[in-house]
Design an enzyme around this catalytic site. Sequence first.
Site, PDB file in Angstrom:
ATOM      1  N   GLY A 194      21.280   2.930  -2.086  1.00 17.75           N
ATOM      2  CA  GLY A 194      20.855   3.898  -1.089  1.00 17.75           C
ATOM      3  C   GLY A 194      21.673   5.167  -1.134  1.00 17.75           C
TER       4      GLY A 194
ATOM      5  N   ASP B   8      13.147   3.029  -1.434  1.00 12.20           N
ATOM      6  CA  ASP B   8      13.498   2.158  -0.317  1.00 12.20           C
ATOM      7  C   ASP B   8      12.383   2.116   0.725  1.00 12.20           C
ATOM      8  OD1 ASP B   8      13.970   4.839   0.240  1.00 12.20           O
ATOM      9  OD2 ASP B   8      15.764   4.480   1.432  1.00 12.20           O
TER      10      ASP B   8
END
Length: 246
Positions: free
Chosen positions: A8, A95
């Site tokens: 991330g 994501d």
Amino acid sequence: MNLVVDIGNSRVKLAVMESGRCVAERVAERFSAAVLGELTAAFPVRRAIVSSTRGDAADVAAAVRAQGIPCLEFTPQTLVPIASDYLTPHTLGRDRLAAAVGVTVLWPGRDVLVVDCGTAVTIDLVTADGTFRGGSISPGLRMRFRALHEFTAALPLCDVPDSDELFGRSTSGAIGAGVLNSLVFEIEGYIGRLRRQIDGLCVIFTGGDAKYLTKRIKNAIFADRNPVFCGLDRILEFNASEEDLP
């Protein structure tokens, strides 16, 4: 068992998945070959998937393959088991798409609003027919605190307050109340409007800062199973057998 690597904006998360459930998880600021080795030594990982919002998925996938594990790099060209209305799929965060797939696994046949509270806050809608309908992106809690500090001359850098008061009685208190409540009201606005349009809407919170928000928003569900992990695991299973992966 499958290995899932989710890179991330702020953290790298690795998980070992078995039959759709996470049996081991590690979190770090950067990818570590040592942590990878620890997991693969402890669990019989047969294949892996790597997803990144930073653009370094290829290097991590190569490190996984160096351990003899077939690995799928999640790219915009990767097939996914849901439909999408997104007009620019090549710019859609891996994501966000993985979480959308994940909620179809965890809450099948439901209209789901996914609120992911990380570096950015994303609010995405997945409808009961298994279609990603798009969503919104806005600054996360930490980014909002930093913006007030860095783009003004005198405001201090503050953290999330313990209090849920509407008004602070000091400058730091006012910043805490303003940042936290503005995000709560923003999310509640989306939920309220969509619930008037969609009966039985399921609202799911995930991400590192979700704990600050779920206790302030009624009828919110905190996802105790990471929808991104579940989604990446499902995408890996959907795409290839062990022999087909690079």
